[in-house]
Design a protein around this motif. Structure first.
Motif, PDB file in Angstrom:
ATOM      1  N   TYR A  70      -5.887  -7.019  -4.981  1.00 43.98           N
ATOM      2  CA  TYR A  70      -6.809  -7.262  -3.868  1.00 43.98           C
ATOM      3  C   TYR A  70      -6.107  -7.077  -2.528  1.00 43.98           C
ATOM      4  CZ  TYR A  70      -9.787  -9.731  -0.548  1.00 43.98           C
ATOM      5  OH  TYR A  70     -10.554 -10.050   0.544  1.00 43.98           O
ATOM      6  N   TRP A  71      -4.944  -7.692  -2.367  1.00 41.95           N
ATOM      7  CA  TRP A  71      -4.333  -7.761  -1.037  1.00 41.95           C
ATOM      8  C   TRP A  71      -3.748  -6.432  -0.589  1.00 41.95           C
ATOM      9  CZ3 TRP A  71      -5.345 -11.590   2.210  1.00 41.95           C
ATOM     10  CH2 TRP A  71      -5.914 -12.736   1.673  1.00 41.95           C
ATOM     11  N   CYS A  72      -3.158  -5.681  -1.490  1.00 41.00           N
ATOM     12  CA  CYS A  72      -2.626  -4.367  -1.093  1.00 41.00           C
ATOM     13  C   CYS A  72      -3.755  -3.428  -0.702  1.00 41.00           C
ATOM     14  CB  CYS A  72      -1.792  -3.770  -2.219  1.00 41.00           C
ATOM     15  SG  CYS A  72      -0.230  -4.623  -2.517  1.00 41.00           S
ATOM     16  N   ASN A  73      -4.884  -3.565  -1.371  1.00 45.52           N
ATOM     17  CA  ASN A  73      -6.037  -2.739  -1.012  1.00 45.52           C
ATOM     18  C   ASN A  73      -6.707  -3.202   0.272  1.00 45.52           C
ATOM     19  OD1 ASN A  73      -6.213  -0.681  -3.057  1.00 45.52           O
ATOM     20  ND2 ASN A  73      -6.691  -2.293  -4.513  1.00 45.52           N
ATOM     21  N   ASN A  74      -6.251  -4.301   0.821  1.00 42.48           N
ATOM     22  CA  ASN A  74      -6.770  -4.798   2.094  1.00 42.48           C
ATOM     23  C   ASN A  74      -5.683  -4.849   3.170  1.00 42.48           C
ATOM     24  OD1 ASN A  74      -9.768  -5.881   2.016  1.00 42.48           O
ATOM     25  ND2 ASN A  74      -8.864  -6.258  -0.008  1.00 42.48           N
ATOM     26  N   GLY A  75      -4.646  -4.018   2.989  1.00 46.70           N
ATOM     27  CA  GLY A  75      -3.670  -3.845   4.045  1.00 46.70           C
ATOM     28  C   GLY A  75      -2.572  -4.879   4.128  1.00 46.70           C
TER      29      GLY A  75
ATOM     30  N   PRO B  27       0.832  -1.209   0.000  1.00 43.85           N
ATOM     31  CA  PRO B  27       0.000   0.000   0.000  1.00 43.85           C
ATOM     32  C   PRO B  27       0.865   1.256   0.000  1.00 43.85           C
ATOM     33  CG  PRO B  27      -0.781  -1.583   1.627  1.00 43.85           C
ATOM     34  CD  PRO B  27       0.534  -2.095   1.130  1.00 43.85           C
ATOM     35  N   LYS B  28       0.438   2.255  -0.739  1.00 43.90           N
ATOM     36  CA  LYS B  28       1.220   3.488  -0.850  1.00 43.90           C
ATOM     37  C   LYS B  28       1.422   4.144   0.505  1.00 43.90           C
ATOM     38  CE  LYS B  28       1.423   7.643  -3.769  1.00 43.90           C
ATOM     39  NZ  LYS B  28       0.693   8.412  -4.831  1.00 43.90           N
TER      40      LYS B  28
END
Length: 615
Positions: free
Chosen positions: A156-161, A101-102
């Motif tokens: 999916y996973w980066c957008n979920n932390g 995540p950024k």
């Protein structure tokens, strides 16, 4: 510029190009035993521009493979640190792409999911469209181009932390060293990489692993090394024993597929050529034992998934059974690995598992049944779906013997008194025994075939066993995956009769396991007893339906089945199956009844169910 596409070898030619590549032999010693390791030249990684300038004959030994260390925004809110070098304990450098995540950094730390295999960390670099590659059953556009083959999608996973790390493991791409496929070296590298990851400023100190096939097999080996910061693993379809489950299933060589599976691997040096090693070492030795993880040392929480009709089935269930983990879950299903892994509800369930052990979220994951099974019927129909159980094999299993009778080509519950036999052409024929169920019956667990056999005109026999479901009208009822496009005939087992000697330490009454340490060739007229392990299954037969035991000397790929597997058989003359009398041949089946005895009064055990403190 036309997109680059990988070559695919078909049929008997699968992996034939390996024969034209340079080989390097290195002497190795493991646990005091020495062997010669064959490494075969991999495709040379080059940039797309370099590849286009190569002569056609040199293109066959090269593969477009970018190397460009930099950081960029891969998608909105997701950054990628590309071609990051990570040093192993022996100084070898591995390269990886880190998607995170950024917002992650020193002030916001996230767990990491490690994608560990030789498939290449950016398999879609030169593809067009949105498809991740060869993933039948997964609609195009489901998986982003950031995803590594057979593992989690950073979108999916980066957008979920979570962070996702796609690794080029030792010897792959521009990562240094020679590539060993599984084993101690792979496990040690995974240990070092996990411990490096846990120290990064953006990481919360928790690392998980997920993925199918090679990505699952590697999880066994890495978890057995017990890296302190490995939080949990999710092996989706992974072999536990490369000799018994892949290269020499039942002792019958299957060299072509492993070469096909690694034909497109790119690297600067050589790849552990399991096919060549199978030819060099056809019996169990230190090389093959090195590829069997020490499952007793796996202690992290585990969520394993197995497909009843997949050739990774045995390994996944064995890994789950043998693992030392206190907290471990198993789900066995009808579908193939790819659609099951990327099914939205399964991704959400995997997230709950990872959230529990990587983020410490109390989300009730522990209430998930330890075992869930799909009880198959026919085609894509299920008798029961995700039925909760406590263990596998099931504690309430009742083993029943179906005795074969060559005089009638049937099977029955009672022993057959009269001796008889049936023969068939070793390469083209088959023998089929039918048993008709008088009542609805569920078979869940391990079957085994105990038979007396003879080879006429040869000193060995390769046997392929398939357990089929036949309707009351005589119609074969396969199980289907990918909708109805790929029917599978049923549970299977294989044995080269010269490999019939059992391993007494591993074998049980319900699961015979061969030692594969020596060959016992047959003499003319010699009749020998064999025990063939049938891969576990769960399936229901209804009253009037038949269970068919098919015995033959070849792999019958009818109706069509997706896996392009080929075995190099050693058959000649005739196979003879003896039944009855002193040659009592039978199929042992695991019959499952109700969970509770409905003929007895229910009694509460006060020790198992103490009264509530308020009473």
């Amino acid at each position: 510029m036309a997109p680059w596409k990988p070559r695919r070898e078909e049929g008997d030619a699968m992996g034939a190009e390996f024969e034209d590549r340079k080989q390097t032999i290195i002497e190795k010693t493991i646990n005091g035993e020495t062997y010669e390791q064959i490494y075969t030249q991999m495709l040379k990684p080059v940039t797309m521009e370099e590849w286009e300038k190569l002569p056609e004959d040199e293109k066959a030994l090269a593969k477009p493979y970018p190397f460009d260390p930099h950081t960029y925004e891969a998608a909105p809110g997701i950054i990628c640190e590309q071609d990051v070098a990570v040093e192993m304990r022996d100084g070898i450098k591995l390269y990886c792409d880190i998607f995170r995540p950024k917002t992650s950094g020193a002030d916001e730390q996230v767990p990491a999911i490690l994608a560990w295999s030789n498939y290449g960390k950016r398999p879609n670099e030169y593809r067009t469209g949105k498809d991740v590659g060869f993933t039948p059953g997964v609609p195009e556009g489901t998986i982003s181009a950031m995803a590594k083959f057979e593992t989690v999608d950073p979108t999916y996973w980066c957008n979920n932390g979570y962070a996702v790390i796609n690794v080029d493991i030792r010897g792959v791409g521009y990562s240094e060293g020679y590539h060993d496929q599984f084993g101690i070296q792979d496990g040690q590298d995974g240990y070092d990489f996990i411990e490096w990851t846990a120290q990064q400023p953006w990481c919360n100190g928790k690392v998980a692993m997920a993925g199918s096939s090679a990505l699952a097999i590697s999880q066994w080996h890495i978890a057995a090394q017990q890296p302190p910061h490995l939080a949990c693993i999710a092996p989706w379809e992974g072999m536990s024993d490369m000799y018994r489950e892949s290269i020499y299933e039942g002792g019958i060589p299957s060299i072509a597929f492993t070469r096909f599976a690694t034909l497109g691997a790119a690297g600067l040096n050589g790849i552990d050529d399991q096919g060549a090693m199978g030819l060099k070492y056809p019996l169990m030795n230190v090389y093959w034992r090195n590829k069997i993880p020490d499952f007793s040392k796996i202690e992290v929480p585990m969520y394993a998934c197995a497909g009843w009709n997949h050739f990774h089935l045995r390994g996944t269930i064995m890994g789950w059974r043998l693992a030392g983990s206190k907290d471990k879950w198993l789900r066995a299903h009808r579908e193939f690995e790819w659609p099951d892994f990327y099914m939205p509800e399964n991704i959400e369930e995997l997230k709950r598992f990872f959230d529990r052990y990587c983020k410490g979220i109390n989300n009730g994951w522990e209430m998930t049944p330890r075992v869930r099974i799909d009880v198959q019927d026919a085609y894509d129909e299920l008798a029961e779906e995700r039925r909760p159980e406590k263990e596998f094999p099931l504690a309430r299993t009742q083993y029943r013997k179906l005795h074969l009778d060559a005089a009638t080509m049937t099977a029955s519950d009672g022993a057959v008194a009269s001796e008889s036999s049936v023969s068939y052409d070793a390469n083209e024929g088959q023998a089929e025994f039918d048993y008709t169920f008088a009542e609805d019956t569920e078979i869940t667990g391990y079957m085994k075939l105990h038979a007396w056999v003879e080879a006429k005109g040869h000193d060995d026999m390769d046997l392929f066993i398939t357990i089929k479901k036949i309707s009351a009208e005589g119609v074969e009822l396969p199980v289907c995956v990918f909708g109805d496009t790929s029917p599978h005939p049923g549970a299977w087992g294989k044995l080269r009769v010269s490999h019939r000697e059992l391993d007494p330490e591993q074998s049980t009454d319900f699961q015979p396991i061969q030692s594969h340490e020596r060959e016992l060739k047959l003499s003319p007229g010699e009749i020998v007893s064999i025990d063939v392990e049938i891969n576990p299954t769960s399936r229901k037969w209804y009253a009037g339906e038949k269970l068919r035991v098919q015995i033959c000397g070849r792999y019958i790929r009818e109706p069509y089945w997706i896996e392009p597997l080929i075995w190099e058989t050693d058959n000649a003359g005739e196979h003879v199956v003896h039944t009855g009398g002193e040659h009592d041949s039978y199929l042992q089946i695991p019959v499952i009844g109700p969970k509770h005895d409905r003929t007895k009064e229910f009694v509460i055990d006060p020790e198992a169910h103490p009264p509530h403190p308020i009473f």
